[in-house]
Every structure is written in C-alpha cells, then in structure tokens.
Motif scaffolding. Structure first.
Motif, mmCIF file in Angstrom:
data_model
loop_
_atom_site.group_PDB
_atom_site.id
_atom_site.type_symbol
_atom_site.label_atom_id
_atom_site.label_comp_id
_atom_site.label_asym_id
_atom_site.label_seq_id
_atom_site.Cartn_x
_atom_site.Cartn_y
_atom_site.Cartn_z
ATOM 1 N N GLY A 76 -5.594 7.998 10.400
ATOM 2 C CA GLY A 76 -5.146 9.373 10.213
ATOM 3 C C GLY A 76 -4.007 9.809 11.101
ATOM 4 N N ARG A 77 -3.379 8.878 11.825
ATOM 5 C CA ARG A 77 -2.331 9.254 12.772
ATOM 6 C C ARG A 77 -0.940 9.313 12.159
ATOM 7 N NH1 ARG A 77 -2.135 4.952 16.764
ATOM 8 N NH2 ARG A 77 -0.637 6.328 17.823
ATOM 9 N N PHE A 78 -0.759 8.682 10.990
ATOM 10 C CA PHE A 78 0.569 8.624 10.399
ATOM 11 C C PHE A 78 0.499 8.803 8.882
ATOM 12 C CE2 PHE A 78 0.590 6.029 14.228
ATOM 13 C CZ PHE A 78 1.675 6.544 14.916
ATOM 14 N N VAL A 79 1.565 9.383 8.334
ATOM 15 C CA VAL A 79 1.740 9.506 6.888
ATOM 16 C C VAL A 79 3.044 8.801 6.521
ATOM 17 C CG1 VAL A 79 2.157 11.095 4.971
ATOM 18 C CG2 VAL A 79 0.440 11.647 6.709
ATOM 19 N N TYR A 80 2.991 7.970 5.468
ATOM 20 C CA TYR A 80 4.134 7.151 5.069
ATOM 21 C C TYR A 80 4.587 7.548 3.668
ATOM 22 C CZ TYR A 80 2.686 4.217 8.980
ATOM 23 O OH TYR A 80 2.338 3.755 10.230
ATOM 24 N N ALA A 81 5.901 7.468 3.447
ATOM 25 C CA ALA A 81 6.463 7.781 2.137
ATOM 26 C C ALA A 81 7.567 6.786 1.810
ATOM 27 C CB ALA A 81 7.022 9.203 2.111
ATOM 28 N N LEU A 82 7.506 6.237 0.601
ATOM 29 C CA LEU A 82 8.626 5.458 0.087
ATOM 30 C C LEU A 82 9.668 6.454 -0.401
ATOM 31 C CD1 LEU A 82 9.789 2.683 -0.805
ATOM 32 C CD2 LEU A 82 8.650 3.035 -2.990
ATOM 33 N N THR A 83 10.867 6.407 0.157
ATOM 34 C CA THR A 83 11.903 7.384 -0.144
ATOM 35 C C THR A 83 13.171 6.689 -0.633
ATOM 36 O OG1 THR A 83 12.987 7.390 2.023
ATOM 37 C CG2 THR A 83 10.995 8.739 1.794
ATOM 38 N N LEU A 84 14.192 7.476 -0.923
ATOM 39 C CA LEU A 84 15.470 6.915 -1.325
ATOM 40 C C LEU A 84 16.172 6.226 -0.164
ATOM 41 C CD1 LEU A 84 16.835 9.747 -3.642
ATOM 42 C CD2 LEU A 84 15.708 7.618 -4.289
ATOM 43 N N ARG A 85 15.712 6.470 1.061
ATOM 44 C CA ARG A 85 16.283 5.831 2.236
ATOM 45 C C ARG A 85 15.606 4.500 2.550
ATOM 46 N NH1 ARG A 85 20.391 8.435 1.830
ATOM 47 N NH2 ARG A 85 20.318 10.679 1.999
ATOM 48 N N GLY A 86 14.305 4.461 2.378
ATOM 49 C CA GLY A 86 13.511 3.300 2.758
ATOM 50 C C GLY A 86 12.054 3.705 2.814
ATOM 51 N N VAL A 87 11.326 3.224 3.819
ATOM 52 C CA VAL A 87 9.957 3.672 4.041
ATOM 53 C C VAL A 87 9.956 4.523 5.310
ATOM 54 C CG1 VAL A 87 7.562 3.014 4.399
ATOM 55 C CG2 VAL A 87 9.029 1.605 2.942
ATOM 56 N N THR A 88 9.592 5.793 5.140
ATOM 57 C CA THR A 88 9.610 6.765 6.232
ATOM 58 C C THR A 88 8.198 7.037 6.709
ATOM 59 O OG1 THR A 88 11.588 7.841 5.337
ATOM 60 C CG2 THR A 88 10.246 9.143 6.847
ATOM 61 N N TRP A 89 8.017 7.140 8.009
ATOM 62 C CA TRP A 89 6.694 7.516 8.518
ATOM 63 C C TRP A 89 6.807 8.769 9.386
ATOM 64 C CZ3 TRP A 89 9.237 3.064 9.950
ATOM 65 C CH2 TRP A 89 9.590 2.917 11.287
ATOM 66 N N LEU A 90 5.736 9.582 9.330
ATOM 67 C CA LEU A 90 5.649 10.828 10.075
ATOM 68 C C LEU A 90 4.359 10.821 10.885
ATOM 69 C CD1 LEU A 90 6.355 12.362 6.757
ATOM 70 C CD2 LEU A 90 7.853 13.124 8.580
ATOM 71 N N ALA A 91 4.412 11.367 12.073
ATOM 72 C CA ALA A 91 3.222 11.482 12.910
ATOM 73 C C ALA A 91 2.367 12.644 12.417
ATOM 74 C CB ALA A 91 3.622 11.691 14.365
ATOM 75 N N ASP B 136 -0.840 15.266 13.351
ATOM 76 C CA ASP B 136 -1.711 15.838 14.368
ATOM 77 C C ASP B 136 -3.157 15.755 13.885
ATOM 78 O OD1 ASP B 136 -3.269 18.312 15.537
ATOM 79 O OD2 ASP B 136 -1.568 17.973 16.893
ATOM 80 N N ALA B 137 -4.019 15.147 14.672
ATOM 81 C CA ALA B 137 -5.400 14.920 14.250
ATOM 82 C C ALA B 137 -6.172 16.207 14.042
ATOM 83 C CB ALA B 137 -6.116 14.040 15.277
ATOM 84 N N ASP B 138 -5.828 17.277 14.775
ATOM 85 C CA ASP B 138 -6.570 18.528 14.671
ATOM 86 C C ASP B 138 -6.055 19.428 13.552
ATOM 87 O OD1 ASP B 138 -8.222 17.903 16.855
ATOM 88 O OD2 ASP B 138 -6.695 18.614 18.270
ATOM 89 N N THR B 139 -4.752 19.542 13.429
ATOM 90 C CA THR B 139 -4.177 20.481 12.461
ATOM 91 C C THR B 139 -3.668 19.812 11.187
ATOM 92 O OG1 THR B 139 -1.953 20.321 13.411
ATOM 93 C CG2 THR B 139 -3.471 21.953 14.378
ATOM 94 N N GLY B 140 -3.450 18.500 11.240
ATOM 95 C CA GLY B 140 -2.885 17.798 10.094
ATOM 96 C C GLY B 140 -1.389 17.974 9.947
ATOM 97 N N VAL B 141 -0.754 18.695 10.872
ATOM 98 C CA VAL B 141 0.681 18.968 10.802
ATOM 99 C C VAL B 141 1.468 17.674 11.000
ATOM 100 C CG1 VAL B 141 2.604 20.152 11.927
ATOM 101 C CG2 VAL B 141 0.446 21.354 11.538
ATOM 102 N N LEU B 142 2.560 17.531 10.230
ATOM 103 C CA LEU B 142 3.390 16.336 10.294
ATOM 104 C C LEU B 142 4.653 16.607 11.096
ATOM 105 C CD1 LEU B 142 3.181 15.180 6.554
ATOM 106 C CD2 LEU B 142 1.666 14.587 8.454
ATOM 107 N N SER B 143 5.124 15.581 11.792
ATOM 108 C CA SER B 143 6.367 15.665 12.551
ATOM 109 C C SER B 143 7.152 14.379 12.359
ATOM 110 C CB SER B 143 6.087 15.904 14.036
ATOM 111 O OG SER B 143 5.254 14.875 14.553
ATOM 112 N N PRO B 144 8.499 14.424 12.513
ATOM 113 C CA PRO B 144 9.332 13.247 12.239
ATOM 114 C C PRO B 144 8.909 12.032 13.052
ATOM 115 C CG PRO B 144 10.690 15.211 12.485
ATOM 116 C CD PRO B 144 9.293 15.601 12.892
ATOM 117 N N GLY B 145 8.990 10.875 12.395
ATOM 118 C CA GLY B 145 8.660 9.621 13.057
ATOM 119 C C GLY B 145 9.833 8.668 12.993
#
Length: 513
Positions: free
Chosen positions: A265-280, A282-291
């Motif tokens: 649950g620490r990272f979210v990944y997305a296949l994008t037009l750039r490549g494979v992007t990952w975001l950090a 937050d375990a408590d709020t679920g909020v995503l931040s740039p990775g």
C-alpha cells in the motif's frame, strides 16, 4: 467509434512444460498452456457459426455483450466478471451509448461456465436477447476491480466519465449498485460529482480497502475516492499539470492507462504516455505524491511535462499493455505490434518503490528470402497494399533476447504462479522471467502458425483475468472455442523418438503412446 462485437470466453489451464534436455527437439508447444475441453467450459453468442457456416455447437450459448473487454475473476476462481459497451457515437440502436456487465459462474474443478446475472445502463444485453438489471452510469466500461476482501466491485466507464461501486455477494457472485461518482452529472442524475473522471480508463483498490483510485487518460489525472464513516465521500486528485479539478501536481502523470497499487500500500503505479510512473501513498490518508518514472525501452528516467517525447508504451489496442506479478516484484510491459513488438521486464524495489529495467524480448527479425527461394514463390502483385509492409523488421539491439513467435497487441496477464500470458491476433504465448530478469517464451498457441500448438482462439483477446492455480480467462471479439492442447516435447534416442506429454491439470484428460 467502437464496433459492436459479441463476447466469447476462453479459459486456459496452465501446467508446467515437460522437461527437455539440451538435445531435445521440441514439437510445436503451448509452453504449458492448454485449452479446456467441454461445451460448458466456453461460451459464444447465439447464432455463432463455425468455419463451415454450420451452427456452433462446441461451446454453450451465453448472453452476449457489446465490445467485451474489461475482465476480472474472484479470488477463489468461482466467478468471472466481463464488461463491455460502446461510446455515444454508436449506430447500433444505443444512441446515448451502451455499457453492460456480465456475471459468470465458474466451476474451479472443470472450468464450466454459467450465466448468473447481467447489468446494463439501458437494462438490455445490447442484443435484445435477455433483460438486465439497471446501472446508473456505465457507458463504455473501461476497467473492473474487486476489493481485497471480495465484498465490492468497482467499474469505471470512460463514456460516462464515471466510477460505480457494487456490493458483491461472495456466495452467489451477484452484484448490486451501491453508488456512483461522475464528472458531469446529468440533470436529475443520481451520481455524486467528482471532477477529473472524464475519459477514465483504470481503477484499483488500496490493499486496506479504504481507497479507490481511478485514472483518467484525458485529464492526465488519478482521482482518489474514500468513503468516510459518516457516509460522505472525500475526493482528492493528482494530475500532470494540476489544473484539472485543483489537483496536486505530478509532471510525469501524462495520459495514464492502467493502475496498480503495491501489496504494502505504499505506492501507486500507472502506465502512462511517458513510461511507468509511481507515486508515494500516505498509509493513513491515502493521499498520493510524486515519485518517479522509468521509460521501459531504455531504463532511463522519463521526461517531464505534457510536451515531452513519448515512448508509445500503450500499444495499439485498448487492452492494457502491462502485466504485474502477484507480488508486484516483476512487471512486463508490451510495446509495438506484430514483428516489431517488444516485451520489457521491470523489477521493483520494495524499499523505495522504484522500477529498474532488467531485460527484454523481441521477435526474431524477418529475413529476406534468397533468390532461389523467391523463384519458388508466386510473384507479388506490385499493386498489393501489403507488399510494402513485407520489409525486413529492424533488428533490436542487445540485450534483448529473441523468440520466433511473439504475440502482441492483445491483453496481457500475470498468472498466479508468476508466469505471464501475452496475446495477439489468434495467438497466445507463455512467458517466463528468469532470476536475472531475462524473459523467455516457453511456447505458444496459434490458429495458423505451425511453430505453435494449435488453437481455436479467434480474433484478438481484449480482456484477461488470472485464476487460482495458474489458469487464465481470456475474452475475445470472436468465437472462443476450447479444445485439448497438451504440451509435448520429443527427443531422439538412437533410431527412436521419445515423447514426453504433459496434460492439463483440469478440464479434460489426454494420453499418448
């Protein structure tokens, strides 16, 4: 505009390939893949005919869907969910667009399928065969996901710009709508407003089940939805330019087409037009931040901003061109199509969530025939539009491994045992990733390629789901017929040939002398 297609379901059993020594000469092999046998283990639409034009009797008739694609199976393998639909520009009697969801039961021992329920936005199955339960917003479904505890199913629909949550009965497999969120809520609409859902293409649950994430290719955004204890809905988002719905900014998040949440649950990944992007995350709020972001073809960091060069990692079809192993430690990314296809392996660091390029696989380049071979062939018509495309495919530089047959353009799926299945037009291949990250093709199934084991798979798989024990369900545009395809290898022993045969674990039997 999508064409109206009817659903066919193909179930593949997965068994280990027969062991072969260095001197073995393999016969056409499926690499451990075997199509299940029996009329009940596959399904085709009413009125389907075989190659001779006779009524199709090899598979049972199942209520069809329009343009099937998104597919997911329950954790116990007892139920399969298939969605399909069209956008609003359809000419097939659904002027406002169509979206439907088919619930199939599945016998884990035999693979036998049965129709349990259908749901749609206009209460029809898209072909006027049976009546379905209503869905509030479901035009052109793009992705499905089942919650970690199995009690809920989420569906996103790009035509509606919506996310719908269903309560799932684990015993019967049936679904009942709980609520929905939508970017543009129609007059008197029942969904809650949630900006940045236009063009939504992917959905995923967090491992703790608290959050649902939806990715919009059009908005270059990921939307987080969380149901609070008081019943209210908290929405947050993150996007490439932060202008869509006052989102936070992640410059690499351009055109996401898939979503995966790491098991911890620490990272979210997305296949994008750039490549494979990952975001950090937050375990408590679920909020995503740039990775970070990696370009699969090179292993380098992605460029930033909407105008940066793309790597074309999303392929040619709507099916996601990425598959992730059950533990999310190995990623297989597909690029290109036909003879120019490449499969790239990315390895994931559990510590910081980063992805590193580990290896790749391409198809053996096409070689021009010799003058002697050309004399034996019929001359090509210079007016033939296909003539220009029969040129030598560019060679892939090392360190890519090569294989004679590499299906591409269809759905990809990671099996429960860590292997992968990649599909193309009338073909599927089993892929294994070695400890050093090098992928190899163990074998293939194909309609008209004698280098592969024979199959009745028709069209290109548009959806795929893994099953317990190493099996998979594939959904295709055309007829999906299931026949026995055991794995065999042959070895010369003096003047004799020794044959090793591996039979499917379920769904039939086979024998040999």
């Amino acid at each position: 505009m999508k064409l109206r297609m009817l659903v066919g379901v193909l179930v593949l059993a997965f068994t280990p390939a027969a062991a072969a020594g260095a001197a073995d000469a393999p016969l056409p092999s499926a690499g451990g893949l075997a199509e299940l046998t029996g009329q009940q283990s596959c399904g085709v639409p009413a009125g389907t005919v075989d190659a001779a034009g006779a009524p199709q009797v090899a598979c049972q008739t199942l209520a069809p869907l329009v343009a099937p694609g998104p597919t997911v199976a329950s954790a116990d393998g007892r139920f399969v969910y298939v969605a399909g639909g069209t956008d609003a520009a359809t000419i097939f009697g659904h002027g406002a667009g169509y979206g439907g969801l088919l619930v199939l039961s599945r016998d884990p021992a035999t693979g036998a399928l049965g129709r349990v329920q259908c749901l749609s936005n206009d209460t029809s199955d898209g072909a006027g065969v049976v009546a379905c339960d209503p869905i509030t917003a479901a035009v052109d479904p793009a992705a499905l996901a089942i919650s970690p505890d199995g009690t809920a199913l989420a569906m996103v629909a790009s035509g509606s710009g919506s996310l719908t949550l269903f309560r799932r009965d684990a015993q019967s497999g049936t679904l009942s709508e709980v609520g929905c969120a939508q970017e543009t809520v129609p007059y008197n609409g029942r969904c809650k407003s949630a900006p940045s859902l236009e063009g939504v293409t992917a959905v995923a649950f967090s491992p703790d089940g608290k959050d649902i994430y939806a990715a919009s290719t059009f908005r270059s955004a990921i939307v987080q939805l969380r149901a609070d204890e008081d019943g209210s809905l908290t929405r947050r988002c993150i996007s490439a330019d932060s202008t869509s719905g006052s989102c936070a900014r992640a410059p690499q998040l351009t055109g996401p087409v898939s979503l995966h949440v790491s098991p911890d649950g620490r990272f979210v990944y997305a296949l994008t037009l750039r490549g494979v992007t990952w975001l950090a995350r937050d375990a408590d709020t679920g909020v995503l931040s740039p990775g970070g972001c990696v370009v699969p073809a090179t292993g380098e960091a992605c460029g930033s901003g909407r105008t940066g060069a793309t790597d074309g990692v999303t392929g040619y079809f709507s099916a996601p061109q990425v598959a992730v192993s059950p533990g999310a430690e190995t990623w297989l990314v597909g690029t290109g199509y036909a003879g120019e296809a490449t499969l790239t392996v990315l390895r994931r660091s559990a510590q910081d969530g980063s992805l590193q390029r580990a290896g790749c696989l391409t198809q053996t380049p096409y070689e021009e025939p010799t003058d002697e071979e050309l004399l034996d062939e019929e001359p090509l018509d210079e007016g033939d539009p296909d003539t220009a495309s029969r040129s030598v495919a560019p060679r892939q530089a090392a360190p890519c491994a090569q294989t004679p047959v590499l299906p591409a353009g269809g759905a990809m799926v990671a099996l429960a045992d860590g292997r992968f299945v990649v599909t193309g037009y009338g073909a599927a291949a089993a892929i294994t990733v070695g400890a050093d990250g090098t992928p190899r093709a163990d074998g293939c199934l194909a309609v008209d390629d004698n280098r592969c084991a024979a199959t009745t798979l028709s069209g290109t798989a548009t959806g795929a789901a893994a099953l317990p024990g190493g099996g998979a369900v594939l959904v295709s545009f055309g007829v999906s017929q299931l026949t026995s395809a055991p794995t065999a290898t042959a070895r010369a022993v003096g003047t004799r040939v020794r044959l090793a045969l591996t039979c499917p674990a379920t769904g039939g039997s086979c024998s040999a002398t």
